[in-house]
Design an enzyme around this catalytic site. Structure first.
Site, PDB file in Angstrom:
ATOM      1  N   ASP A  89       0.866  -1.163   0.000  1.00  0.00           N
ATOM      2  CA  ASP A  89       0.000   0.000   0.000  1.00  0.00           C
ATOM      3  C   ASP A  89       0.918   1.232   0.000  1.00  0.00           C
ATOM      4  O   ASP A  89       2.099   1.133   0.304  1.00  0.00           O
ATOM      5  CB  ASP A  89      -0.895  -0.065   1.249  1.00  0.00           C
ATOM      6  CG  ASP A  89      -2.065   0.895   1.156  1.00  0.00           C
ATOM      7  OD1 ASP A  89      -2.157   1.606   0.138  1.00  0.00           O
ATOM      8  OD2 ASP A  89      -2.865   0.923   2.100  1.00  0.00           O
ATOM      9  N   ASP A 124      -3.158   7.555  -4.243  1.00  0.00           N
ATOM     10  CA  ASP A 124      -4.379   8.202  -4.716  1.00  0.00           C
ATOM     11  C   ASP A 124      -4.931   9.131  -3.641  1.00  0.00           C
ATOM     12  O   ASP A 124      -4.398   9.198  -2.539  1.00  0.00           O
ATOM     13  CB  ASP A 124      -5.416   7.135  -5.089  1.00  0.00           C
ATOM     14  CG  ASP A 124      -5.604   6.104  -3.993  1.00  0.00           C
ATOM     15  OD1 ASP A 124      -4.590   5.498  -3.582  1.00  0.00           O
ATOM     16  OD2 ASP A 124      -6.735   5.932  -3.513  1.00  0.00           O
ATOM     17  N   CYS A 274     -17.474 -21.527  17.964  1.00  0.00           N
ATOM     18  CA  CYS A 274     -16.509 -21.725  16.884  1.00  0.00           C
ATOM     19  C   CYS A 274     -15.706 -22.989  17.174  1.00  0.00           C
ATOM     20  O   CYS A 274     -15.541 -23.369  18.339  1.00  0.00           O
ATOM     21  CB  CYS A 274     -15.584 -20.510  16.819  1.00  0.00           C
ATOM     22  SG  CYS A 274     -14.250 -20.652  15.622  1.00  0.00           S
ATOM     23  N   CYS A 276     -12.551 -23.513  15.575  1.00  0.00           N
ATOM     24  CA  CYS A 276     -11.199 -23.342  15.058  1.00  0.00           C
ATOM     25  C   CYS A 276     -10.223 -23.855  16.114  1.00  0.00           C
ATOM     26  O   CYS A 276     -10.609 -24.078  17.263  1.00  0.00           O
ATOM     27  CB  CYS A 276     -10.954 -21.876  14.698  1.00  0.00           C
ATOM     28  SG  CYS A 276     -10.494 -20.826  16.091  1.00  0.00           S
ATOM     29  N   CYS A 279     -10.412 -21.912  19.434  1.00  0.00           N
ATOM     30  CA  CYS A 279     -11.635 -22.113  20.212  1.00  0.00           C
ATOM     31  C   CYS A 279     -11.815 -23.570  20.630  1.00  0.00           C
ATOM     32  O   CYS A 279     -12.615 -23.866  21.523  1.00  0.00           O
ATOM     33  CB  CYS A 279     -12.839 -21.628  19.420  1.00  0.00           C
ATOM     34  SG  CYS A 279     -12.715 -19.882  19.004  1.00  0.00           S
TER      35      CYS A 279
HETATM   36 ZN   LIG Z   1     -12.422 -19.746  16.786  1.00  0.00          ZN
END
Ligand SMILES: [Zn+2]
Length: 645
Positions: A89, A124, A274, A276, A279
């Site tokens: 960026d 920009d 969750c 994942c 978690c």
């Molecule tokens: Zn998670």
């Protein structure tokens, strides 16, 4: 750089994008790496999430003497220790947040080039939603000017030119057109962070659509600063290919967790919704008890897991043909997103979306709520019903919704009525009026609606049905007993003939059935299902009806008939002279060899491949629409089926 479409759904696409540092599958997410503060090192990201591309800020590197020196010496890939593709960026966002950052627009482009960035970004002018039209206009003008000056500086680096224009769609479109005319490689849509922060999703959608309208469809589009998974499905469906996430870290810093449906504060959660690895390892209270640094890291990892999982879901949806279903489901989680979805109903947006909508899909259309009836596929069906379908007879019998296929469900009634009188049969379905001849065609047979539909859909359907039945002699199903026998009309029009004739016109346009079915017709049916399979005309196999979507697959002889019967440019894809020998050999048509194309062809339509003199070379199936065929330099445009040897 190469960029080619591999799979598609809605106006979304699954593409293969390559830079000097390898191939990237889109849609994809670029995690933002702060070179000063790498919470999760890029190498680790690659290992855990399969990160193929990321973004870092060249302005942060540039203004730090030590980092700048290192980056110039060994390159940005070594600096952050990542061997995949790196986008940089330019400091535009910093100048928006912190005011004037004293940066030379060309100097920062050269710097990105010199540190070996794969994709560098112009500096920009960030257009804010609060700008007056004059201010926005001025910003767009300066952005275009800087882009023009930056292009000659890019060297081997791909250059990203950001579309600005505040909340003024015409300015966005103008900016996009001007930037597309330059040798730019990549198009971020900028200035949208404030819209996202304030959940102004309807404005965000208008900005995306306006930009997409003006942009070269063959280049990647990046929704700059959009890191919340909530917005990914809709943005992809409108044609965004890339997203970047600093959100994973920012939200983690703030004790917040990202989910597909929104954001939750860790402090408010008694349970982690969750699975994942984070978690799965910790309970909510265990996470809270970690020390700040560790907790932030774990939350950031969770946020990335969820974000990348949503990208995978979207790519699966594109390949499987259920992207609209996903978009609608996600939109029901957030009222503002739902409002954004409603923006798409406007005729100018629907018509644009319809150009990109595949003709047929692998999976059935699933109703999710009042928005479903406004999908481009159904809009197309309704439009074509009025422009391509011609009812054969004066009297129409209207049946209520029933089991699909309707002609089978109502077969006894049809037989009884036809013994007395030759009539049209139409079902007043949840999807609109469906003449029996069309009841096996996508998406009419391939759609699943609940028994009871919502009021809004009912009203929409009523409008279309009323329009369809206007000026026709209509008999309701329960009044059928009143039909009087007409001795003079004993000769019935064959129902199978009615079906192939009507589908041919709906699929290829008016006049197609006359062109295709001129001669002695033999219909071959499947022994197992009794459905129409092959259509033989004067002893020649002209086309087949596909079991999965009730549409036709053209044989070469069918192609010959359509070519004779339908005027140029109807159904044609024109290839350049140098591609002619390859097409004749049966090779597929690559986009760079397409000279012109019928503007009415859509992705996955059957088409005629002709040379520059309109001589028929082959028949095939399109993968792109006209705008894409003329713009793309890479990838296949038409899959050739049968060629003239
Ligand atoms: Zn998670």
């Amino acid at each position: 750089m190469t960029f080619e479409i591999k799979e598609r759904d809605a106006a979304g696409r699954l593409c293969k994008f390559t830079t000097k540092h390898g191939a990237v599958t889109t849609p994809n997410l670029l995690p933002v790496i702060n070179p000063n503060k790498m919470m999760i090192p890029p190498k680790e990201m690659k290992k855990r999430f399969g990160t193929e591309i990321l973004i870092t800020n060249s302005y942060i590197i540039y203004k730090d003497a030590k980092l700048r020196q290192q980056a110039l010496q060994k390159g940005v890939h070594k600096l952050i220790d990542f061997n995949g593709s790196i986008m940089t960026d330019s400091g535009t966002f910093q100048s928006y947040v912190y005011g004037d950052v004293k940066l030379d627009p060309l100097e920062i482009v050269r710097f990105q080039r010199d540190i070996g960035s794969d994709i560098g970004t112009i500096l920009d002018i960030f257009g804010t939603p609060g700008q007056t039209r004059e201010e926005a206009e001025q910003g767009v003008k300066e952005t275009i000017l800087r882009a023009k000056k930056s292009v000659p500086e890019k060297g081997e680096m791909l250059l990203a030119c950001t579309v600005q224009g505040s909340v003024y769609p015409d300015l966005r479109e103008h900016c996009a057109q001007q930037l597309s005319a330059l040798e730019a490689d990549f198009f971020p849509i900028g200035g949208v962070v404030p819209l996202m922060e304030n959940q102004r999703y309807p404005d965000l959608v208008r900005c995306i659509l306006a930009a997409k309208r003006g942009l070269d469809p063959s280049k990647p589009v990046h929704l700059f600063g959009a890191g919340h998974p909530l917005i990914f499905p809709l943005a992809v469906a409108l044609g965004c290919d890339f997203f970047d996430s600093s959100a994973y870290a920012k939200y983690a810093d703030d004790g917040r967790m990202l989910f597909q449906w929104g954001t939750e504060k860790l402090d408010d959660l008694t349970e982690l919704p969750c699975c994942c690895p984070v978690c799965s390892k910790y309970t909510a209270s265990e996470l809270r008890e970690l020390d700040v640094k560790e907790r932030t890291l774990q939350l950031a990892l969770h946020n990335l897991f969820v974000s990348f999982a949503e990208m995978k879901t979207i790519r699966a949806a594109i390949t499987g043909g259920w992207l609209w279903e996903l978009v609608e489901q996600r939109a029901s989680a957030n009222p503002s997103l739902y409002d954004a979805l409603r923006v798409l109903r406007q005729p100018e947006h629907l018509s644009w979306l319809e150009h990109y909508e595949p003709t047929s899909k692998k999976t059935a259309l699933f109703y999710t709520g009042p928005q479903t009836i406004h999908r481009p596929t159904i809009y197309r069906y309704h439009t074509r019903l009025f422009t391509r379908y011609e009812p054969l007879l004066k009297t129409t019998i209207v049946f209520p919704e029933g089991t699909k296929p309707y002609s089978m469900f109502y077969s006894r009634e049809i037989k009884n009525i036809l013994e007395k009188k030759n009539v049209n049969f139409v079902v007043e379905s949840h999807l609109g009026p469906i003449p029996f001849e069309l009841d096996e065609m996508y998406p009419l047979a391939q759609s699943v609606f609940p028994n009871e539909i919502d009021q809004e859909t009912r009203e929409k359907i009523k409008q279309v049905v009323d329009k369809f039945l206007k000026n026709k002699t209509v008999i309701r199903w329960d009044e059928c007993t009143t039909i009087k026998e007409e001795k003079s009309q004993k000769q019935n029009v064959d129902l199978d003939m009615r079906r192939i004739s009507a589908v041919a016109n709906m699929q290829f346009g008016r006049g197609a059935s006359e062109a295709l079915l001129n001669g002695k017709i033999t219909i071959i049916k499947s022994k197992r299902t009794g459905k129409i399979r092959n259509i033989i005309c004067d002893g020649v196999h002209v086309f087949s009806m596909r079991a999965e979507d009730g549409l036709f697959t053209l044989k070469l002889d069918g192609g010959r008939r359509l070519h004779m019967g339908l005027k140029y440019p109807l159904l044609r894809v024109v290839v350049t002279n140098d591609a002619e020998p390859f097409v004749k050999e049966g090779k597929s048509v690559f986009a760079k060899f397409v000279k012109d194309c019928d503007p009415d062809l859509r992705p996955f339509d059957e088409c005629l491949i002709v040379n520059e003199n309109d001589t028929l070379l082959a028949v095939g199936r399109t993968l792109l629409n006209r705008d894409e065929m003329l713009a793309f330099r890479h990838g296949m445009a038409v899959k050739t089926r049968e060629s003239i040897k």
